[in-house]
Design a protein around this motif. Structure first.
Motif, PDB file in Angstrom:
ATOM      1  N   GLY A   1      -2.898  15.087  -9.335  1.00 10.48           N
ATOM      2  CA  GLY A   1      -3.529  15.207  -7.930  1.00 10.48           C
ATOM      3  C   GLY A   1      -4.973  15.101  -8.027  1.00 10.48           C
ATOM      4  N   ILE A   2      -5.843  15.683  -7.174  1.00 11.19           N
ATOM      5  CA  ILE A   2      -7.186  15.513  -7.011  1.00 11.19           C
ATOM      6  C   ILE A   2      -7.799  16.850  -6.905  1.00 11.19           C
ATOM      7  N   SER A   3      -8.948  17.002  -7.648  1.00  5.97           N
ATOM      8  CA  SER A   3      -9.464  18.402  -7.746  1.00  5.97           C
ATOM      9  C   SER A   3     -10.998  18.276  -7.322  1.00  5.97           C
ATOM     10  N   ILE A   4     -11.612  19.425  -6.869  1.00  3.42           N
ATOM     11  CA  ILE A   4     -12.968  19.437  -6.922  1.00  3.42           C
ATOM     12  C   ILE A   4     -13.375  20.509  -7.866  1.00  3.42           C
TER      13      ILE A   4
ATOM     14  N   ASN B   1     -18.988  34.091  -8.669  1.00  2.45           N
ATOM     15  CA  ASN B   1     -17.579  33.903  -8.881  1.00  2.45           C
ATOM     16  C   ASN B   1     -17.605  32.449  -8.822  1.00  2.45           C
ATOM     17  N   THR B   2     -16.849  31.785  -9.636  1.00  2.00           N
ATOM     18  CA  THR B   2     -16.503  30.509  -9.780  1.00  2.00           C
ATOM     19  C   THR B   2     -15.324  30.099  -9.155  1.00  2.00           C
ATOM     20  N   VAL B   3     -15.202  28.881  -8.234  1.00  2.00           N
ATOM     21  CA  VAL B   3     -13.832  28.550  -7.573  1.00  2.00           C
ATOM     22  C   VAL B   3     -13.759  27.216  -7.969  1.00  2.00           C
ATOM     23  N   THR B   4     -12.490  26.503  -8.069  1.00  2.00           N
ATOM     24  CA  THR B   4     -12.170  25.081  -7.926  1.00  2.00           C
ATOM     25  C   THR B   4     -11.118  24.966  -7.131  1.00  2.00           C
ATOM     26  N   GLY B   5     -10.911  23.526  -6.333  1.00  2.00           N
ATOM     27  CA  GLY B   5     -10.096  23.215  -5.285  1.00  2.00           C
ATOM     28  C   GLY B   5      -9.241  22.129  -5.827  1.00  2.00           C
ATOM     29  N   ALA B   6      -8.162  22.182  -5.176  1.00  2.00           N
ATOM     30  CA  ALA B   6      -7.264  20.814  -5.468  1.00  2.00           C
ATOM     31  C   ALA B   6      -6.229  20.441  -4.366  1.00  2.00           C
ATOM     32  N   TRP B   7      -5.719  19.363  -4.419  1.00  2.00           N
ATOM     33  CA  TRP B   7      -4.638  18.862  -3.728  1.00  2.00           C
ATOM     34  C   TRP B   7      -3.572  18.375  -4.346  1.00  2.00           C
ATOM     35  N   PHE B   8      -2.497  18.429  -3.896  1.00  2.00           N
ATOM     36  CA  PHE B   8      -1.161  18.312  -4.778  1.00  2.00           C
ATOM     37  C   PHE B   8      -0.453  17.439  -3.954  1.00  2.00           C
TER      38      PHE B   8
ATOM     39  N   THR C   1       0.863  -1.242   0.094  1.00  2.00           N
ATOM     40  CA  THR C   1       0.098  -0.161   0.057  1.00  2.00           C
ATOM     41  C   THR C   1       0.779   1.084   0.005  1.00  2.00           C
ATOM     42  N   ALA C   2       0.931   1.989  -1.107  1.00  2.00           N
ATOM     43  CA  ALA C   2       1.631   3.226  -1.042  1.00  2.00           C
ATOM     44  C   ALA C   2       0.653   4.503  -0.303  1.00  2.00           C
ATOM     45  N   LYS C   3       1.204   5.057   0.456  1.00  2.00           N
ATOM     46  CA  LYS C   3       0.564   6.222   1.194  1.00  2.00           C
ATOM     47  C   LYS C   3       1.187   7.739   0.930  1.00  2.00           C
ATOM     48  N   GLY C   4       0.541   8.511   0.894  1.00  2.00           N
ATOM     49  CA  GLY C   4       0.964   9.855   0.797  1.00  2.00           C
ATOM     50  C   GLY C   4       0.006  11.032   1.324  1.00  2.00           C
ATOM     51  N   ALA C   5       0.432  11.943   1.847  1.00  2.00           N
ATOM     52  CA  ALA C   5      -0.123  13.075   2.272  1.00  2.00           C
ATOM     53  C   ALA C   5      -0.006  14.281   1.273  1.00  2.00           C
ATOM     54  N   ALA C   6      -0.971  15.047   1.298  1.00  2.00           N
ATOM     55  CA  ALA C   6      -1.159  16.159   0.184  1.00  2.00           C
ATOM     56  C   ALA C   6       0.186  17.256   0.620  1.00  2.00           C
ATOM     57  N   THR C   7       1.073  17.425  -0.072  1.00  2.00           N
ATOM     58  CA  THR C   7       1.986  18.650  -0.188  1.00  2.00           C
ATOM     59  C   THR C   7       1.466  19.842  -0.211  1.00  2.00           C
ATOM     60  N   LYS C   8       0.253  20.060  -0.497  1.00  2.00           N
ATOM     61  CA  LYS C   8      -0.222  21.417  -0.670  1.00  2.00           C
ATOM     62  C   LYS C   8      -1.794  21.273  -0.886  1.00  2.00           C
TER      63      LYS C   8
ATOM     64  N   GLY D   1      -8.609  22.533   4.878  1.00  2.00           N
ATOM     65  CA  GLY D   1      -7.201  22.286   3.783  1.00  2.00           C
ATOM     66  C   GLY D   1      -6.286  22.088   4.787  1.00  2.00           C
ATOM     67  N   ARG D   2      -5.160  21.284   4.022  1.00  2.00           N
ATOM     68  CA  ARG D   2      -3.874  20.814   4.976  1.00  2.00           C
ATOM     69  C   ARG D   2      -3.391  21.429   5.866  1.00  2.00           C
ATOM     70  N   LEU D   3      -3.519  22.686   6.230  1.00  2.00           N
ATOM     71  CA  LEU D   3      -3.058  23.453   7.374  1.00  2.00           C
ATOM     72  C   LEU D   3      -3.893  23.446   8.634  1.00  2.00           C
ATOM     73  N   VAL D   4      -5.118  23.227   8.515  1.00  2.00           N
ATOM     74  CA  VAL D   4      -6.245  22.821   9.336  1.00  2.00           C
ATOM     75  C   VAL D   4      -6.031  21.454   9.736  1.00  2.00           C
ATOM     76  N   ASP D   5      -6.357  20.602   8.761  1.00  2.00           N
ATOM     77  CA  ASP D   5      -6.151  19.085   8.754  1.00  2.00           C
ATOM     78  C   ASP D   5      -5.107  18.580   8.006  1.00  2.00           C
TER      79      ASP D   5
END
Length: 313
Positions: free
Chosen positions: A284-287, A192-199, A157-164, A297-301
């Motif tokens: 990565g993953i985007s919404i 206003n349209t926004v999108t999110g992402a994890w890297f 199992t490869a495991k990785g946390a988001a770097t950003k 986000g990563r700074l909170v969790d």
């Protein structure tokens, strides 16, 4: 931090208390996880941490209101054996029985071996390293016949946390929406349209030749008071960026829709295997898309967007 503060308060000035926790790597550095608190600790040079592996930590009160943490070692319920015997030989792995009677598989060995060879074993965290043969020692034969020398099926199992993590808003760019802070938003609000992402950087690029059998994604807590109340249908995509680009990410696979209830806490979801090739290439993953909603986000969790991929080879 409440439980940890009580632990620190109980240490007399200049004193040290030994506590137990687990090792956690966030993609860039190791932390000591003590009762859910990620502590920036010093590590003895002999310590070889393993993700989520048990560790022993000495907490010291420096006597001036400050404290320090020192990881002195990992530990296991029983000691690791220092000798063993070869049971089977694969292309890239050995199967051996330890002097404790337990069977181990390892891809860390030097030299060539035959079935039945007695061997000397060292350890890197929980991984055995076969260092060489032990001449003149007759190994105790296993209770069952040796396994045929066929290639050993590898899996893991490869495991990785988001770097950003971050949110892209066209007029302001990355991190300009709703105060920034690496929170992750999606949808349209007041025009206003926004999108999110994890890297994830290069966390999964070593899986190129492996077959992915399951992908798990840790969707963080949904932000309360963002968008309409009630359940939201969130659209997840795979994107092609290792790190945050100048503009929005390029989404190539998806959407994969999941339903998230109002203020739902962090939880694991299973992504389709069509995401695997993009993630193995460094993506990565985007919404993206309505309804308007947001997530921690990563700074909170620190585990926001964490990915685990089961693989075989």
């Amino acid at each position: 931090m409440a439980a940890l503060k009580k632990t620190l308060a109980a240490i007399p000035a200049g004193g040290t208390r030994r506590v137990y926790g687990t090792a956690y790597f966030d993609g860039s550095r190791w932390w000591a996880n003590l009762n859910g608190n990620l502590i920036d600790a010093r590590w003895l040079n002999a310590v070889s941490p393993k993700q989520d592996g048990p560790i022993v930590v000495d907490l010291t009160d420096n006597g001036d209101g400050q404290s320090s943490a020192l990881v002195i070692d990992g530990y296991s319920d029983q000691p690791h054996p220092s000798t063993g015997a070869v049971l089977a030989i694969g292309v890239t792995q050995l199967v051996m029985t330890g002097a404790d009677g337990v069977t181990y598989t390892t891809d860390r060995f030097s030299g060539s071996y035959s079935v039945g060879d007695p061997v000397y074993v060292a350890w890197d965290a929980a991984t055995p390293i076969v260092l060489g043969k032990l001449p003149g020692i007759t190994p105790t034969p296993p209770t069952s016949p040796p396994v045929a020398a066929t290639p050993v099926k590898q899996s893991g199992t490869a495991k990785g946390a988001a770097t950003k993590s971050n949110t892209f808003w066209g007029p302001g760019g990355w991190g300009s929406w709703a105060g920034g802070g690496e929170q992750v938003y999606s949808g349209t609000w007041s025009g206003n349209t926004v999108t999110g992402a994890w890297f994830y950087g290069a966390a999964f690029t070593n899986l190129g030749g492996k077959t992915i059998t399951e992908i798990r994604f840790r969707l963080p807590k949904r932000l309360g008071g963002v968008g309409s109340s009630g359940s939201a249908n969130v659209h997840l995509y795979a994107h092609t960026s290792k790190s945050q680009p100048g503009g929005d990410v390029t989404r190539t696979v998806g959407p994969w829709d999941v339903t998230v209830t109002q203020s739902q806490g962090a939880h694991w979801i299973t992504l389709p295997l069509t995401f695997a090739d993009v993630l193995k290439a460094g993506g990565g993953i985007s919404i993206a898309g309505d309804p308007y909603t947001g997530f921690d986000g990563r700074l909170v969790d620190p585990q926001s967007g964490r990915i685990e991929m089961d693989w075989t080879a």
